[in-house]
Write an enzyme that holds these catalytic residues in place. Structure first.
Site, PDB file in Angstrom:
ATOM      1  N   LYS A 460      25.450  31.688  14.566  1.00 66.33           N
ATOM      2  CA  LYS A 460      26.084  31.348  13.317  1.00 66.33           C
ATOM      3  C   LYS A 460      27.380  32.005  13.505  1.00 66.33           C
ATOM      4  O   LYS A 460      27.451  33.027  14.150  1.00 66.33           O
ATOM      5  CB  LYS A 460      25.340  31.939  12.139  1.00 66.33           C
ATOM      6  CG  LYS A 460      25.184  33.443  12.148  1.00 66.33           C
ATOM      7  CD  LYS A 460      24.523  33.841  10.854  1.00 66.33           C
ATOM      8  CE  LYS A 460      24.647  35.269  10.468  1.00 66.33           C
ATOM      9  NZ  LYS A 460      23.869  36.228  11.029  1.00 66.33           N
ATOM     10  N   LYS A 461      28.398  31.524  12.964  1.00 64.19           N
ATOM     11  CA  LYS A 461      29.671  31.829  13.522  1.00 64.19           C
ATOM     12  C   LYS A 461      29.854  33.260  13.871  1.00 64.19           C
ATOM     13  O   LYS A 461      29.903  33.606  14.893  1.00 64.19           O
ATOM     14  CB  LYS A 461      30.800  31.389  12.684  1.00 64.19           C
ATOM     15  CG  LYS A 461      32.056  31.957  13.322  1.00 64.19           C
ATOM     16  CD  LYS A 461      33.239  31.195  12.906  1.00 64.19           C
ATOM     17  CE  LYS A 461      34.513  31.809  13.254  1.00 64.19           C
ATOM     18  NZ  LYS A 461      34.647  32.942  13.964  1.00 64.19           N
ATOM     19  N   TYR A 518      34.134  50.674  10.001  1.00 62.64           N
ATOM     20  CA  TYR A 518      32.908  49.960  10.332  1.00 62.64           C
ATOM     21  C   TYR A 518      31.973  50.882  11.091  1.00 62.64           C
ATOM     22  O   TYR A 518      30.792  50.999  10.789  1.00 62.64           O
ATOM     23  CB  TYR A 518      33.235  48.759  11.206  1.00 62.64           C
ATOM     24  CG  TYR A 518      32.013  47.997  11.608  1.00 62.64           C
ATOM     25  CD1 TYR A 518      31.532  46.959  10.818  1.00 62.64           C
ATOM     26  CD2 TYR A 518      31.315  48.327  12.752  1.00 62.64           C
ATOM     27  CE1 TYR A 518      30.406  46.274  11.172  1.00 62.64           C
ATOM     28  CE2 TYR A 518      30.184  47.641  13.111  1.00 62.64           C
ATOM     29  CZ  TYR A 518      29.727  46.615  12.314  1.00 62.64           C
ATOM     30  OH  TYR A 518      28.604  45.945  12.668  1.00 62.64           O
TER      31      TYR A 518
END
Length: 641
Positions: A460-461, A518
């Site tokens: 998925k992308k 992140y």
């Protein structure tokens, strides 16, 4: 053909006069066709293969030299490939007798190519004969505009062969290719360092020849390449002397002009042939002085025969080079992760798997940005080798000629930022992936990243996360961050949960860079299972400084943030301090991360989660039900807790 003849005479200059004189061409002392001088030097007359100046002792490259005694046809425009050397670049120099001297091996050096066209500079003499002190091959003269002298020949293996002279630097041309190795004689001197090419590509600083195996001096470290591309400083291999081991000279750092960084030579480990002195620990690799510096590869500390290997000094951070920190694989001089001095495990080996040296300064954004805009899933090719070719990056950008002008095609560097999420050029790929080495668990990596390549299409992308949104697994990188936090959190033991389980407190973390946030976010998740963390998102702009127009309320900046929900205020304070302390010790973007504590008067009702069924029947359940729950739309106020 008189010695002086222009060498264009009928004889093809191949030494015809002496051709037969013996395979070594020893014959030709004296005249020995001066013809050579224009051999590969620009004017193509294939004349003498050899750049001998009129009396150059060996006429360099004389004699049949193609051992079969056959003269090759006269015009041999290329210096490549002939078996015999014929001077083009002087390769064959020195076949002839050394003046009157020793037969065979001891040819004199071709006295550099004349200052004529950009010809091959004179060949390096093949060092003095094995006589007691054969002279060192003279340094190749620098071709005036031309190639650099191929460094001095290796000094003869005589009693004390002199060191090969340093290659002269080509004035405008390539650099001298380093001094020859010092002879293996009783105390061969160290090969002189190759001169740096003055302009043009920088000389690869010659590796100092290994000192002779006699009482060998250490090879002097290669000189640094002058400006221009930076020369990789050669590491001098210390001579393994009977006596003290030579400490390997640290490779000189290439002085980067705009150059790539010189990979600091790894200091050679002193060998200590008889276990003489312990090898002094390998000198640390010199830092690549940054032009757009690449990371100096930290020298691998040589293991001395007892002396501890010196730690490779981290490559100095060039302007943008990666360096920082001492060797090893961690954040050390090992892989330049690029982006301003934060060295690091980056893509790994020394300066290695990650930026592939290409433009390491913003290696991450550039080369990889390209990789991604490229639309093929491969952000860093999994295997170091593939990079250059497979990644297609360099070759594949140019072909569509001027493309960049039309519109930001993914590959064009110029448009990195369009593609890549913001001027700081970090690709929007999961920041986690960004600097991770090849991640060990696909738990989070870009699902399409290299590891996805096998899976046919992209699943998925780009999912920053693997399985379900936000279930990132652990992996060594995030574990390290988590470990750092656990240590800091251990300072105070406070309640982290409450009976009611209301999420009344929070820690708001923002700033730094998307990537650093992140990674921190994934680290906190591992260190504090009791918290709940939002995805990374972006802060709106605040006020414009002047009186002028103010940003719209919805205007997003590129500064990211995430929120950590907690059940107790006290733990929120503790976590905040831990994060602050963890972050301040780190290099640039990370140390700019800011943290503040929040409290929610009525608590935030996070939607309930029902673990997926074991059989996997309702594995979708977790998404499914919170959907049905209607919860996520309106924070699920329908009676959560």
């Amino acid at each position: 053909m008189s010695d002086e003849g222009p060498g264009t005479g009928p004889g093809n200059g191949l030494g015809q006069k002496e051709d037969s004189s013996g395979p070594e061409g020893s014959g030709g002392s004296g005249p020995q066709r001066r013809g050579g001088d224009n051999h590969g030097r620009g004017r193509g007359r294939g004349r003498g293969r050899g750049g001998g100046r009129p009396g150059a002792p060996g006429g360099s490259g004389s004699g049949p030299r193609h051992r079969d005694g056959v003269r090759r046809p006269q015009k041999r425009p290329s210096c490549i490939g002939c078996k015999g050397a014929h001077g083009g670049t002087g390769s064959g120099a020195g076949a002839g007798g050394a003046g009157a001297g020793g037969a065979g091996a001891g040819g004199g050096a071709g006295a550099g190519g004349g200052a004529g066209g950009a010809g091959g500079a004179g060949g390096a003499g093949a060092g003095g004969g094995a006589g007691a002190g054969g002279g060192a091959g003279g340094a190749g003269g620098a071709g005036a505009g031309g190639g650099a002298g191929a460094g001095g020949g290796a000094g003869g293996a005589g009693a004390g062969g002199g060191a090969g002279g340093a290659g002269g630097a080509g004035a405008g041309g390539g650099a001298g290719a380093g001094g020859g190795a010092g002879g293996a004689g009783a105390g061969g001197g160290a090969g002189g360092a190759g001169g740096a090419g003055a302009g043009g590509g920088a000389g690869a600083g010659g590796a100092g020849g290994a000192g002779g195996a006699g009482a060998g001096g250490a090879g002097a470290g290669g000189g640094a390449g002058g400006a221009g591309g930076a020369g990789a400083g050669g590491a001098g291999a210390g001579g393994a002397g009977a006596g003290g081991a030579g400490a390997g000279g640290a490779g000189g750092a290439g002085a980067g002009g705009a150059g790539g960084a010189g990979a600091g030579g790894a200091g050679g480990a002193g060998a200590g042939e008889e276990a003489g002195g312990a090898g002094a620990g390998g000198g640390a690799g010199g830092a690549g002085a940054g032009g757009a510096g690449g990371a100096g590869a930290g020298g691998a500390g040589g293991a001395g025969a007892g002396g501890a290997g010196g730690a490779g000094a981290g490559g100095g951070a060039g302007a943008g080079g990666a360096g920082a920190g001492g060797g090893g694989r961690g954040r050390g001089g090992s892989g330049g992760r690029g982006r301003g001095g934060s060295g690091g495990r980056g893509r790994g080996g020394s300066g290695g798997r990650r930026g592939r040296g290409r433009e390491r300064a913003r290696g991450r954004s550039r080369e990889r940005a390209r990789g991604r805009g490229r639309g093929r899933g491969e952000k860093r090719p999994r295997s170091p080798s593939s990079q250059s070719s497979s990644s297609g990056s360099p070759p594949r950008r140019p072909p569509p000629g001027r493309r960049p002008f039309f519109h930001p095609v993914g590959d064009a560097d110029y448009f990195e930022y369009l593609q890549e999420g913001g001027p700081d050029g970090e690709p929007d790929v999961p920041p986690g992936a960004i600097e991770q080495g090849p991640t060990d668990d696909p738990g989070e990596g870009p699902s399409t990243g290299p590891r996805g390549q096998g899976d046919g299409g992209r699943r998925k992308k780009g999912g920053w996360f693997g399985k379900h949104r936000g279930q990132g697994g652990s992996n060594p990188k995030f574990e390290n961050i988590a470990e750092g936090l656990r240590v800091l959190l251990a300072r105070s033991h406070v309640e982290r949960t409450t009976e009611e389980g209301n999420w009344v407190a929070g820690v708001f973390v923002y700033g730094g860079s998307k990537t650093s946030l992140y990674n921190l976010r994934r680290g906190i998740a591992l260190a504090v299972p009791q918290c709940r963390i939002t995805p990374l998102s972006r802060l709106p702009f605040g006020m414009a400084p002047g009186p002028g127009p103010q940003p719209g309320p919805l205007r997003e900046s590129i500064v990211c943030y995430f929120m950590v929900f907690l059940q107790t205020h006290i733990f929120a304070e503790v976590l905040k301090d831990a994060i602050k302390d963890l972050v301040m010790t780190k290099p640039a973007p990370t140390c700019n991360i800011k943290v503040t504590v929040c409290s929610f008067d009525d608590g935030v009702d996070l939607p309930p989660w029902f673990p997926p069924m074991v059989e996997g029947a309702a594995a979708e359940g977790d998404d499914g039900d919170d959907g049905d729950e209607g919860g996520d739309g309106d924070e699920g106020e329908e009676g959560q807790e």
